[in-house]
Enzyme design. Structure first.
Site, PDB file in Angstrom:
ATOM      1  N   ASP A  37       0.512  -1.236   0.266  1.00 47.41           N
ATOM      2  CA  ASP A  37       0.058  -0.029   0.096  1.00 47.41           C
ATOM      3  C   ASP A  37       0.950   1.289   0.040  1.00 47.41           C
ATOM      4  OD1 ASP A  37      -2.542  -0.895   0.094  1.00 47.41           O
ATOM      5  OD2 ASP A  37      -2.901  -0.079   2.129  1.00 47.41           O
ATOM      6  N   LYS A  59      -3.341   3.274  -3.064  1.00 45.89           N
ATOM      7  CA  LYS A  59      -4.697   4.135  -3.558  1.00 45.89           C
ATOM      8  C   LYS A  59      -4.571   5.695  -2.787  1.00 45.89           C
ATOM      9  CE  LYS A  59      -7.067   0.148  -2.738  1.00 45.89           C
ATOM     10  NZ  LYS A  59      -8.204  -0.522  -1.997  1.00 45.89           N
ATOM     11  N   MET A 174      -9.231   9.371   7.329  1.00 47.02           N
ATOM     12  CA  MET A 174      -9.649   9.920   5.996  1.00 47.02           C
ATOM     13  C   MET A 174     -10.405  11.047   6.117  1.00 47.02           C
ATOM     14  SD  MET A 174     -10.022   6.412   3.767  1.00 47.02           S
ATOM     15  CE  MET A 174     -10.772   5.221   4.990  1.00 47.02           C
TER      16      MET A 174
HETATM   17  N1  SAH Z   1      -5.663   0.654   7.678  1.00 47.37           N
HETATM   18  C1  SAH Z   1      -5.217   1.886   8.395  1.00 47.37           C
HETATM   19  C2  SAH Z   1      -6.289   3.045   7.878  1.00 47.37           C
HETATM   20  C3  SAH Z   1      -6.224   3.039   6.296  1.00 47.37           C
HETATM   21  S1  SAH Z   1      -7.423   4.243   5.926  1.00 47.37           S
HETATM   22  C4  SAH Z   1      -5.001   1.993   9.902  1.00 47.37           C
HETATM   23  O1  SAH Z   1      -5.005   0.744  10.599  1.00 47.37           O
HETATM   24  O2  SAH Z   1      -4.448   3.060  10.332  1.00 47.37           O
HETATM   25  C5  SAH Z   1      -6.232   5.792   5.540  1.00 47.37           C
HETATM   26  C6  SAH Z   1      -6.277   6.692   6.839  1.00 47.37           C
HETATM   27  O3  SAH Z   1      -5.457   6.127   7.901  1.00 47.37           O
HETATM   28  C7  SAH Z   1      -5.655   7.990   6.556  1.00 47.37           C
HETATM   29  O4  SAH Z   1      -6.632   8.833   5.558  1.00 47.37           O
HETATM   30  C8  SAH Z   1      -5.446   8.478   7.982  1.00 47.37           C
HETATM   31  O5  SAH Z   1      -6.811   8.944   8.471  1.00 47.37           O
HETATM   32  C9  SAH Z   1      -5.048   7.307   8.813  1.00 47.37           C
HETATM   33  N2  SAH Z   1      -3.596   7.105   8.689  1.00 47.37           N
HETATM   34  C10 SAH Z   1      -2.945   6.038   8.290  1.00 47.37           C
HETATM   35  N3  SAH Z   1      -1.519   6.194   8.640  1.00 47.37           N
HETATM   36  C11 SAH Z   1      -1.473   7.373   9.524  1.00 47.37           C
HETATM   37  C12 SAH Z   1      -0.428   8.166  10.034  1.00 47.37           C
HETATM   38  N4  SAH Z   1       0.633   7.564  10.128  1.00 47.37           N
HETATM   39  N5  SAH Z   1      -0.826   9.349  10.807  1.00 47.37           N
HETATM   40  C13 SAH Z   1      -2.264   9.603  10.731  1.00 47.37           C
HETATM   41  N6  SAH Z   1      -2.925   8.762  10.109  1.00 47.37           N
HETATM   42  C14 SAH Z   1      -2.767   7.959   9.667  1.00 47.37           C
END
Ligand code: SAH
Length: 247
Positions: A37, A59, A174
């Site tokens: 990803d 994505k 998100m």
């Molecule tokens: N599977 C991921 C989420 C995927 S959706 C999880 O477990 O966190 C993608 C969203 O995750 C982003 O829009 C943001 O809101 C959040 N996100 C992912 N990595 C991040 C990070 N390092 N810091 C802050 N938000 C994060």
């Protein structure tokens, strides 16, 4: 099935390459192919074995390298070649990652598939910035929501408002592009002084915490994705408890 092909849907953790599980790292090191990803920590790709096939399936908002269907079929194809495949997700695969869809697709075609959990971004952000989502007297019920649905449509405001009312703390993923709207809704629903925070790029060197009353943050905040919005008790705990809570 030709060989021992199988797929592990693995959570890479939120950014810090040390925040992957021992099991996830072991599988990553042994995989013949890695499908990864956009938010997967780059350092982790260096852990794949020499000669492993690395395929990007990221994505970005509005810019998908592959459709979900293409990703599913790619995973199936690699497994049918007899390869051990690691499908590496940012954070946790089943936290708004569609790992469950990939696993269901593979299982329905007779391909062995297993999910290995990862630390979700909000768990890492809470640890890094001391925003406790489950906290005595402050946060007894918490909700984790997505701000954006499939196809980029926003989660309806009524759903967010209901979550704000029903929870001591709310975290929204998100949501960078509608941060002002969500913080404004919090100010309307819970009052302009409702404690709020934004965490950008949690558990990376660029990690940034912005604290403020929802009403103020709504007017000033322009978070860079990936970002999380916190509202309520988890933030209040920090403000009340840490000497530097407000900075
Ligand atoms: N599977 C991921 C989420 C995927 S959706 C999880 O477990 O966190 C993608 C969203 O995750 C982003 O829009 C943001 O809101 C959040 N996100 C992912 N990595 C991040 C990070 N390092 N810091 C802050 N938000 C994060």
């Amino acid at each position: 099935l030709a060989g021992p092909g199988r797929v592990y849907i693995v959570g890479a953790g939120p950014g810090d390459p040390e925040l992957i599980t021992v099991k996830g790292l072991r599988l990553l090191r042994s995989a013949d192919a890695v499908v990864y990803d956009r938010l997967v920590p780059g350092e982790l790709l260096g852990e794949a074995k020499r000669g492993a096939r690395l395929v990007y399936a990221g994505k970005a908002p509005g810019r998908h390298a592959m459709s979900q269907d293409e990703i599913n079929r790619l995973l199936e194809g690699l497994a049918r070649e007899g390869l051990v495949v690691v499908r590496l997700h940012g954070g946790d695969p089943l936290t708004f990652g569609r790992g469950e869809e990939e696993c269901a697709y593979l299982l329905s075609r007779g391909i062995p598939c297993e999910v290995v959990p990862g630390i979700p971004s909000y768990v890492a952000a809470s640890a890094e910035h001391l925003l406790p989502l489950g906290s005595r007297g402050y946060s007894r019920v918490y909700t984790v929501a997505t701000g954006t649905l499939a196809g980029g449509t926003p989660l309806p405001r009524e759903r967010l408002e209901a979550a704000m009312r029903a929870s001591d703390s709310l975290v929204v993923l998100m949501a960078a592009s509608r941060a002002a709207e969500i913080l404004g809704l919090a100010a309307e629903t819970l009052g302009p002084q409702a404690p709020a925070a934004i965490v950008e790029s949690a558990s990376t060197p660029k990690s940034k915490l912005t604290l403020g009353p929802a009403g103020e943050l709504a007017a000033t905040a322009k978070p860079r994705p990936p970002a999380l919005i916190y509202i309520g008790g988890a933030v209040r705990w920090r403000l009340d408890t840490l000497p530097t809570g407000r900075s």
